[in-house]
Motif scaffolding. Structure first.
Motif, PDB file in Angstrom:
ATOM      1  N   VAL A 171      17.698 -20.052  16.943  1.00 19.03           N
ATOM      2  CA  VAL A 171      17.634 -18.615  16.684  1.00 19.03           C
ATOM      3  C   VAL A 171      19.053 -18.069  16.548  1.00 19.03           C
ATOM      4  CG1 VAL A 171      16.831 -16.382  17.535  1.00 19.03           C
ATOM      5  CG2 VAL A 171      15.504 -18.455  18.029  1.00 19.03           C
ATOM      6  N   LEU A 172      19.266 -17.238  15.537  1.00 18.66           N
ATOM      7  CA  LEU A 172      20.536 -16.533  15.353  1.00 18.66           C
ATOM      8  C   LEU A 172      20.300 -15.045  15.555  1.00 18.66           C
ATOM      9  CD1 LEU A 172      23.551 -16.532  14.426  1.00 18.66           C
ATOM     10  CD2 LEU A 172      22.688 -16.144  12.091  1.00 18.66           C
ATOM     11  N   MET A 173      21.092 -14.420  16.434  1.00 16.58           N
ATOM     12  CA  MET A 173      21.048 -12.977  16.657  1.00 16.58           C
ATOM     13  C   MET A 173      22.218 -12.327  15.949  1.00 16.58           C
ATOM     14  SD  MET A 173      19.531 -10.393  18.172  1.00 16.58           S
ATOM     15  CE  MET A 173      20.050  -8.702  17.792  1.00 16.58           C
ATOM     16  N   VAL A 174      21.925 -11.348  15.079  1.00 10.50           N
ATOM     17  CA  VAL A 174      22.947 -10.664  14.287  1.00 10.50           C
ATOM     18  C   VAL A 174      22.991  -9.195  14.699  1.00 10.50           C
ATOM     19  CG1 VAL A 174      23.710 -10.020  11.971  1.00 10.50           C
ATOM     20  CG2 VAL A 174      22.515 -12.209  12.331  1.00 10.50           C
ATOM     21  N   GLY A 175      24.184  -8.700  15.013  1.00 10.49           N
ATOM     22  CA  GLY A 175      24.283  -7.292  15.373  1.00 10.49           C
ATOM     23  C   GLY A 175      25.715  -6.796  15.360  1.00 10.49           C
ATOM     24  N   ASP A 176      25.861  -5.474  15.346  1.00 15.14           N
ATOM     25  CA  ASP A 176      27.187  -4.862  15.274  1.00 15.14           C
ATOM     26  C   ASP A 176      27.771  -4.540  16.639  1.00 15.14           C
ATOM     27  OD1 ASP A 176      27.030  -1.400  15.444  1.00 15.14           O
ATOM     28  OD2 ASP A 176      25.228  -2.614  15.521  1.00 15.14           O
ATOM     29  N   ASN A 177      26.957  -4.634  17.687  1.00 17.34           N
ATOM     30  CA  ASN A 177      27.427  -4.259  19.029  1.00 17.34           C
ATOM     31  C   ASN A 177      27.698  -5.528  19.849  1.00 17.34           C
ATOM     32  OD1 ASN A 177      27.449  -3.523  21.851  1.00 17.34           O
ATOM     33  ND2 ASN A 177      26.594  -1.547  21.265  1.00 17.34           N
ATOM     34  N   ASP A 191      22.364 -18.588  19.162  1.00 15.45           N
ATOM     35  CA  ASP A 191      23.603 -18.428  18.412  1.00 15.45           C
ATOM     36  C   ASP A 191      23.730 -16.949  18.052  1.00 15.45           C
ATOM     37  OD1 ASP A 191      23.978 -21.136  18.590  1.00 15.45           O
ATOM     38  OD2 ASP A 191      24.177 -21.476  16.432  1.00 15.45           O
ATOM     39  N   THR A 192      24.946 -16.474  17.887  1.00 18.73           N
ATOM     40  CA  THR A 192      25.152 -15.048  17.635  1.00 18.73           C
ATOM     41  C   THR A 192      26.132 -14.834  16.490  1.00 18.73           C
ATOM     42  OG1 THR A 192      26.937 -14.948  19.271  1.00 18.73           O
ATOM     43  CG2 THR A 192      24.714 -14.413  20.042  1.00 18.73           C
ATOM     44  N   ASN A 196      31.198  -7.189  12.392  1.00 24.03           N
ATOM     45  CA  ASN A 196      32.341  -6.381  12.831  1.00 24.03           C
ATOM     46  C   ASN A 196      32.849  -5.548  11.656  1.00 24.03           C
ATOM     47  OD1 ASN A 196      34.565  -5.309  14.091  1.00 24.03           O
ATOM     48  ND2 ASN A 196      35.624  -7.254  14.398  1.00 24.03           N
ATOM     49  N   HIS A 197      32.115  -4.481  11.346  1.00 29.60           N
ATOM     50  CA  HIS A 197      32.463  -3.621  10.213  1.00 29.60           C
ATOM     51  C   HIS A 197      33.886  -3.084  10.286  1.00 29.60           C
ATOM     52  CE1 HIS A 197      28.225  -3.292   9.078  1.00 29.60           C
ATOM     53  NE2 HIS A 197      27.939  -2.922  10.299  1.00 29.60           N
ATOM     54  N   TYR A 210      29.721 -16.620  15.191  1.00 25.84           N
ATOM     55  CA  TYR A 210      30.237 -16.208  13.891  1.00 25.84           C
ATOM     56  C   TYR A 210      30.710 -14.764  14.002  1.00 25.84           C
ATOM     57  CZ  TYR A 210      26.953 -19.931  12.545  1.00 25.84           C
ATOM     58  OH  TYR A 210      26.252 -21.101  12.466  1.00 25.84           O
ATOM     59  N   GLU A 211      31.650 -14.411  13.138  1.00 21.90           N
ATOM     60  CA  GLU A 211      32.073 -13.016  13.006  1.00 21.90           C
ATOM     61  C   GLU A 211      32.247 -12.724  11.524  1.00 21.90           C
ATOM     62  OE1 GLU A 211      35.939 -10.188  13.987  1.00 21.90           O
ATOM     63  OE2 GLU A 211      35.400 -11.776  15.414  1.00 21.90           O
TER      64      GLU A 211
END
Length: 226
Positions: A171-177, A191-192, A196-197, A210-211
């Motif tokens: 599972v990959l979690m994607v988020g801005d925070n 995995d995350t 990073n806008h 990842y970033e």
């Protein structure tokens, strides 16, 4: 594709969340000219409430009530009415972030996708419906309904159950925070990916797998050329 599942945050990961414009629209419907100074004062109340909510100190209903208490008294309406009006206004101005639709389309036949959001129930379905993405995500896990908010591992475990309990490493979690999305995802064993806008420094003690600076960059990393 390395992952069986990709979970997304909602606000500022898939959807623009311009609270100032939403509040301006909402208050215009009450014949109020909501100014930048009004917004600054609102944020002095609102932002600490979100920290308390994510930390499990207050409930969603307490957040919704407290942030609009002063305005409700001025307008002689309930805080519930103002909160609903605000969420409706946010739905009315909803737009996807650049690259969101292209990313979802590129992933649609390659991986299962879901959403975990600390946002509120009243806004989520209507936004997904209006942007044509209602069928793209299942489950849609909303902290208000679960009773705990990211980064609490319980909300991620709840999502895993709804997903049929895949191995967390798939599972990959994607988020801005980085605090709620990345730390929470890491604590769940996922995995995350930090979206990073604003090119902010990585907070101490949080190391995403990842970033990326955009959803287009994430698409490139996950599926290669468009």
């Amino acid at each position: 594709m390395k992952y069986q599942w990709i979970l997304f945050d909602a606000d500022e990961t898939l959807f623009h969340f311009d609270a100032y414009q939403g509040l301006k629209l909402m208050f215009s419907r009450f014949n109020i000219d909501f100014t930048a100074a009004d917004f600054a004062h609102y944020q002095q109340v609102n932002l600490p409430l979100w920290v308390d909510y994510q930390n499990g100190v207050i409930s969603a209903k307490q957040l919704q009530h407290t942030r609009f208490k002063g305005w409700a008294e001025k307008l002689q309406v309930t805080t519930q009415a103002l909160n609903s009006a605000f969420l409706q206004a946010m739905a009315d101005i909803c737009t996807l972030l650049p690259g969101a639709r292209e990313l979802i389309d590129a992933l649609a036949d390659k991986v299962s996708m879901g959403i975990i959001t600390n946002g509120f129930t009243e806004l989520q379905t209507i936004r997904l419906d209006r942007t044509g993405l209602l069928g793209a995500f299942s489950p849609v896990v909303i902290s208000e309904e679960v009773g705990v908010a990211k980064p609490d591992v319980a909300i991620f475990n709840h999502a895993l159950e709804l997903m049929g309990n895949p191995a967390p490493q798939h599972v990959l979690m994607v988020g801005d925070n980085p605090e709620s999305d990345v730390r929470g995802g890491l604590n769940a064993g996922f995995d995350t990916c930090w979206l990073n806008h604003r090119n902010e420094p990585t907070p101490a003690g949080i190391t995403p797998h990842y970033e990326v600076k955009s959803l287009a960059q994430l698409q490139q990393q996950l599926v290669g050329d468009k």
